[in-house]
Every structure is written in C-alpha cells, then in structure tokens.
Design a protein around this motif. Structure first.
Motif, PDB file in Angstrom:
ATOM      1  N   PHE A 144       4.060   3.431   3.803  1.00  0.00           N
ATOM      2  CA  PHE A 144       5.171   4.098   4.489  1.00  0.00           C
ATOM      3  C   PHE A 144       4.616   5.380   5.099  1.00  0.00           C
ATOM      4  CE2 PHE A 144       7.426   1.430   1.466  1.00  0.00           C
ATOM      5  CZ  PHE A 144       8.521   1.008   2.190  1.00  0.00           C
ATOM      6  N   ASN A 145       4.664   5.493   6.415  1.00  0.00           N
ATOM      7  CA  ASN A 145       4.171   6.694   7.092  1.00  0.00           C
ATOM      8  C   ASN A 145       5.057   7.890   6.792  1.00  0.00           C
ATOM      9  OD1 ASN A 145       1.916   5.591   8.431  1.00  0.00           O
ATOM     10  ND2 ASN A 145       3.231   4.748  10.031  1.00  0.00           N
ATOM     11  N   PHE A 163       3.266   7.397   1.665  1.00  0.00           N
ATOM     12  CA  PHE A 163       2.804   6.814   0.408  1.00  0.00           C
ATOM     13  C   PHE A 163       2.577   5.333   0.592  1.00  0.00           C
ATOM     14  CE2 PHE A 163       7.469   7.008   0.020  1.00  0.00           C
ATOM     15  CZ  PHE A 163       7.776   5.682  -0.231  1.00  0.00           C
ATOM     16  N   THR A 164       1.797   4.767  -0.334  1.00  0.00           N
ATOM     17  CA  THR A 164       1.462   3.346  -0.280  1.00  0.00           C
ATOM     18  C   THR A 164       1.833   2.711  -1.609  1.00  0.00           C
ATOM     19  OG1 THR A 164      -0.377   3.825   1.204  1.00  0.00           O
ATOM     20  CG2 THR A 164      -0.409   1.679   0.103  1.00  0.00           C
ATOM     21  N   VAL A 177      -0.247   3.068  -4.927  1.00  0.00           N
ATOM     22  CA  VAL A 177      -1.661   2.784  -4.705  1.00  0.00           C
ATOM     23  C   VAL A 177      -2.351   4.046  -4.211  1.00  0.00           C
ATOM     24  CG1 VAL A 177      -3.315   1.380  -3.410  1.00  0.00           C
ATOM     25  CG2 VAL A 177      -1.131   0.394  -4.145  1.00  0.00           C
ATOM     26  N   ALA A 178      -3.399   4.423  -4.926  1.00  0.00           N
ATOM     27  CA  ALA A 178      -4.168   5.608  -4.547  1.00  0.00           C
ATOM     28  C   ALA A 178      -5.134   5.267  -3.418  1.00  0.00           C
ATOM     29  CB  ALA A 178      -4.948   6.123  -5.751  1.00  0.00           C
ATOM     30  N   TRP A 179      -5.355   6.235  -2.566  1.00  0.00           N
ATOM     31  CA  TRP A 179      -6.373   6.116  -1.521  1.00  0.00           C
ATOM     32  C   TRP A 179      -7.550   6.973  -1.954  1.00  0.00           C
ATOM     33  CZ3 TRP A 179      -5.791   4.420   3.911  1.00  0.00           C
ATOM     34  CH2 TRP A 179      -4.640   3.642   4.099  1.00  0.00           C
ATOM     35  N   PRO A 220      -7.190   2.304   0.674  1.00  0.00           N
ATOM     36  CA  PRO A 220      -6.452   2.063  -0.570  1.00  0.00           C
ATOM     37  C   PRO A 220      -7.339   1.346  -1.584  1.00  0.00           C
ATOM     38  CG  PRO A 220      -5.656   0.620   1.183  1.00  0.00           C
ATOM     39  CD  PRO A 220      -6.665   1.525   1.784  1.00  0.00           C
ATOM     40  N   ASN A 221      -7.181   1.691  -2.847  1.00  0.00           N
ATOM     41  CA  ASN A 221      -7.961   1.077  -3.918  1.00  0.00           C
ATOM     42  C   ASN A 221      -7.340  -0.276  -4.249  1.00  0.00           C
ATOM     43  OD1 ASN A 221      -9.227   0.314  -6.316  1.00  0.00           O
ATOM     44  ND2 ASN A 221      -9.592   2.450  -6.868  1.00  0.00           N
ATOM     45  N   LEU A 222      -7.854  -1.323  -3.630  1.00  0.00           N
ATOM     46  CA  LEU A 222      -7.283  -2.665  -3.748  1.00  0.00           C
ATOM     47  C   LEU A 222      -7.439  -3.252  -5.136  1.00  0.00           C
ATOM     48  CD1 LEU A 222      -8.548  -4.113  -0.363  1.00  0.00           C
ATOM     49  CD2 LEU A 222      -6.311  -3.128  -0.872  1.00  0.00           C
ATOM     50  N   LEU A 223      -8.578  -3.029  -5.775  1.00  0.00           N
ATOM     51  CA  LEU A 223      -8.796  -3.566  -7.116  1.00  0.00           C
ATOM     52  C   LEU A 223      -7.815  -2.938  -8.105  1.00  0.00           C
ATOM     53  CD1 LEU A 223     -10.255  -5.328  -9.146  1.00  0.00           C
ATOM     54  CD2 LEU A 223     -12.055  -3.588  -9.278  1.00  0.00           C
TER      55      LEU A 223
END
Length: 178
Positions: free
Chosen positions: A97-98, A110-111, A146-148, A159-162
């Motif tokens: 979300f921008n 945020f993601t 999800v943290a970047w 983004p940290n996909l794992l």
C-alpha cells in the motif's frame, strides 16, 4: 525478481514467474494473453514453498470482486491459490500500500502478506460475495507485515520474501487451517 535471484545465487532457494496463458482471438487473428496465475512460485532450501502474487495499491483498497473484465485475473489467481493452499502450500498476496494523504492526514506506506486459505473468514466472505475489497485495516488484521531490507551483498531494498512465506505458513498452521 531481484530478491529471488539473490536467494538462488546463495543456493537458498529457487523460483520464478508463472508463464502467461494465451487464447486465439478469431476476429483479430491474433493471440491475446490471459493472466490467470499468481506471479511467483518459490522453493527455499529449507523445504518451504510459497506461491504469491504481488500487488501495489495506491488507493484505499484492493479490488477482489467477482469476475468482471477488470477483475477476472485476480479472481482466477485467488481460485488458483485457494486450491494450492488446500494441499498445504502457503499462498498469499504480497500487497504494498503506497503512502497517501487522505483529508490532510498522512497514511504511511506498508507491505502485507495476506494469506489465501479457504479456512480464513476473509476468503469465505469473498466466496459468498460478501467481500469485494481488502482495505488497509483488513490487510493489517489478517495479513503479516513484511519488512523491506537490503540483503547482504545487494544494493536493492526489497521485501523479505522468505520471512513472509514463513510467517504465512505459521499463521495458517496455528489457525489449524491445514
């Protein structure tokens, strides 16, 4: 895709995009793409697999309404992920979300990884037609933030996909959806 390539270079995982299906348009005598599967499927060396679709939302909500010409792709993606999640594969929408300003108030970017599983109320409501959107409050209540970060040896923030896949898998397991 950079993050997935980063995992592969370190033999931590492998993944890629799903192909695009096509259909032949007899009137125009040409092939037309049909986007119907989620963006990515990734397998990590620890045995975690995940299927996800990445979305960017600049408005108030992500439209997940029943099929129209505009939403046919997302409906097919949800159906696909619901089938895969039924056999234990963590599936989610990675929605960013921008940042935006609403009535003079700043909303931060945020993601969220929003799990897609039939056992979740949000997807039961979607099936019955009661839910047509996922707004920011819904994303924060049913999703996993999800943290970047910048992975070691990289210069690109992503983004940290794992971590997202692990968190979605844990949410689904703890809720006994599987």
């Amino acid at each position: 895709m950079n993050r997935i390539e980063w995992y592969w270079k370190r033999l931590m995982g492998h993944g890629g995009r799903y192909g695009v299906q096509v259909r032949f348009d007899t009137r125009e005598k040409t092939y037309r793409p049909i986007r119907s599967k989620p963006d990515f499927e990734v397998d990590w060396s620890e045995g975690t697999r995940a299927i996800f679709d990445a979305k960017v939302c600049s408005g108030a909500s992500l439209d997940i309404s029943r099929p129209t010409e505009k939403t046919a792709t997302i409906v097919k993606q949800i159906d696909f992920m619901l089938r895969r999640s039924a056999v234990g594969v963590p599936c989610f929408f990675l929605v960013h979300f921008n940042a935006r300003v609403v009535r003079g108030k700043q909303e931060e970017a945020f993601t969220y990884a929003i799990p897609v599983h039939e056992g979740m109320a949000v997807w039961r409501e979607w099936r019955s037609g009661e839910r047509t959107k996922i707004n920011r409050p819904t994303a924060s209540s049913v999703g996993v933030q999800v943290a970047w970060d910048v992975p070691h040896g990289s210069r690109t923030l992503s983004p940290n996909l794992l971590a997202a896949a692990r968190a979605v898998k844990q949410v689904i397991t703890e809720a006994e959806y599987v």
